[in-house]
Design a protein around this motif. Structure first.
Motif: not given
Lengths: 185, 382
Positions: A129, A137-138, A140-142, A144-147
């Motif tokens: 990442v 990146k933003q 993806f993180v939104l 799969y990290w924050y769902l």
């Protein structure tokens, strides 16, 4: 109140730690849990459990970034919850229990091996990442990290939904190749 | 075989700075950019109109202005940890977010009672001088010890050497906003400043706090394991009625509340100085989870405030509507509302009051009026 002061309250075992955490991060953690669980009740329980978990972890932990620390705890609790929910769906509890019992008979990796693999997987994902272009990146993180739902990500990024989906699709494929190259799947 | 849940869980490995970058984005509301511009123009026109009507407004007892409580600064959320491992600051928070000055009026509107205005103006002048001085001290602060942050993130605080810990403490001290932590050289200068304006200090370690066991019980803490204890037996936890009475006894010549609220987050005070009542109202007739929190701070005019002690932000600081409201007891208030949040403020005879309201849903005008009427302002003062 600043994060370090909230952390100090935990270290002092002050009840105010919880109320200050609730005030500053209640909504933030609730939205993480809600995005994962999909129900307000489950989200509320996850957040309550997260405060309890944070209370048990501090001391000894002194998180450098409190939001990520609390968000991470909430996220894991919410994932545990959906895993438990899925297990129920699979067979009302007994089937899942039987599967777990039988799993003990299968020669498997030791806990240490599994933990080492999980650690390695987390490290690989972190590196993957970190190397992504900023917008990818933003997104993806939104996701799969924050769902966060795709439509909401699109709104926040000012992308169309199809562009957002396309970024996610490409990134998932890249991740698959990356994990294969690393021997992790 | 790796399953998708395992993979999702492993996303924990995403570096903190990448999570924070996305977190910042979550707080933005870019879809409304166009609306913001329109609103800014509208507000500018309204401001011009108000300036033009200044004399008439004064005559009608108009007091107000968002500049009294919304900090006029580039939108910065003070988050000292948010830097990348290379030391680069991460993107600033969204420009919609605005800091609220909870403990200190930033400006004094016209139309106030002359005696209150004089005390408030003195307080604002002292605060401004303190800020200028403090900024000069801050300019000398050491560089952000990014290497230490990275080490702590990776290995924890115990991994720091004595030298690293000292460096961290030096940095913390230099960047700290609390004047009580100033060193021996700075303290006399601070006292000089307070003497000049006839003000007193207000020190965090003297503060005292009470809570409501009724609220904890309503919050259903039964499953909170070891933090659960018998709140009713704890002398720092009172019933809602007892807490309301205690506030009235300490700070009023009558009842503080028009009716005992549904709950309390906390009540804390500094002896002979400021006090804060953070209470909860059940506007929707629901459970604890839907209660509206009203963080109400009463700031003495003759106390020097740092502005950095209690922090609050309006998540949407652009789409703010502003209106005057006369409370049920006749006290003039200003209500700034922005979606689920609002700030109510008043220049009372002895205190500048800010009430930061956190609703679960968008707050209607009627609900805000109800919140404003929950305190009997004219009873405050012994």
């Amino acid at each position: 109140m600043e994060d370090k002061d909230i952390v100090d309250l935990y270290w002092q075992r002050s009840d105010r730690a919880i109320s200050e955490t609730e005030q500053k991060y209640g909504r933030y953690c609730h939205s993480i849990a809600y995005n994962i669980c999909g129900t307000r009740e489950d989200a509320e329980e996850c957040v309550s459990d997260a405060w309890f978990r944070a209370w048990n972890l501090m001391p000894d932990r002194r998180p450098a970034v409190l939001s990520v620390f609390l968000g991470g705890i909430t996220r894991n609790l919410a994932l545990d919850r959906i895993k438990a929910r899925e297990r129920k769906k699979r067979g009302g509890g007994e089937a899942a229990l039987a599967l777990e019992e039988l799993a003990e008979c299968i020669p498997d990796k030791t806990d240490l091996e599994r933990q080492a693999e999980e650690r390695e997987l987390r490290r690989a994902i972190g590196d993957f990442v970190a190397a992504l272009p900023k917008a990818d990146k933003q997104v993806f993180v939104l996701r799969y990290w924050y769902l966060v739902p795709v439509a909401e990500i699109a709104g926040r990024m000012q992308f169309s939904q199809s562009k957002t989906k396309s970024i996610l699709f490409r990134t998932r494929n890249k991740l698959k190749r990356f994990l294969q190259e690393e021997g992790l799947c | 075989m790796l399953d998708s849940l395992e993979l999702l869980r492993a996303m924990d490995g995403i570096h903190e700075e990448d999570v924070i970058m996305a977190e910042k984005l979550l707080k933005t509301n870019k879809k409304t950019t166009h609306t913001h511009r329109k609103r800014i123009i509208t507000l500018a026109l309204a401001a011009a109109l108000l300036l033009g009507l200044g004399a008439a407004a004064y005559g009608n007892g108009w007091i107000g202005g968002r500049q009294v409580v919304i900090v006029d600064e580039p939108p910065v959320t003070p988050a000292p940890y948010i830097v990348t491992p290379e030391g680069k600051p991460l993107p600033q928070p969204p420009e919609e977010e605005r800091r609220i000055s909870v403990t200190q009026a930033l400006a004094v509107p016209e139309g106030l009672d002359p005696e209150i205005a004089a005390r408030a103006e003195n307080s604002v002048a002292a605060y401004n001088e303190y800020q200028a001085w403090f900024q000069a001290i801050r300019a000398e602060e050491p560089e952000d010890p990014v290497d230490i942050r990275a080490k702590v993130n990776a290995e924890g605080w115990d991994a720091l050497t004595d030298e690293e810990m000292q460096r961290w403490r030096d940095y913390q001290k230099a960047s700290n906003a609390y004047y009580e932590r100033m060193d021996a050289e700075q303290k006399p200068l601070l006292q000089e400043l307070m003497d000049k304006y006839g003000l007193r200090g207000r020190f965090v370690d003297t503060s005292e706090c009470l809570w409501s066991w009724e609220t904890w019980e309503a919050a259903d803490l039964e499953n909170w394991g070891e933090i659960r204890h018998d709140y009713r037996a704890d002398e720092r936890h009172l019933s809602n009625q007892e807490l309301a009475d205690r506030i009235s006894d300490m700070y009023c010549h009558g009842d503080f509340f028009a009716a005992v609220p549904a709950g309390f987050d906390k009540f804390y005070w500094y002896p002979d100085s400021d006090f804060c009542v953070s209470f909860m109202l059940d506007l929707a007739g629901g459970s604890y989870a839907t209660w509206t929190t009203c963080y109400t701070y009463f700031s003495c005019y003759d106390v020097l405030h740092t502005g950095g002690d209690v922090m609050a932000w309006l998540t949407d600081g652009v789409n703010v509507t502003e209106r005057n409201y006369t409370a049920a007891d006749g006290t003039p208030l200003v209500i700034l509302s922005a979606g689920t949040q609002a700030v109510i403020y008043a220049f009372l005879p002895d205190y500048f009051m800010t009430e930061t309201v956190y609703g679960k849903e968008e707050l209607s005008e009627a609900e805000l009026n109800q919140i404003a009427d929950s305190i009997i302002y004219t009873n405050i003062g012994k």
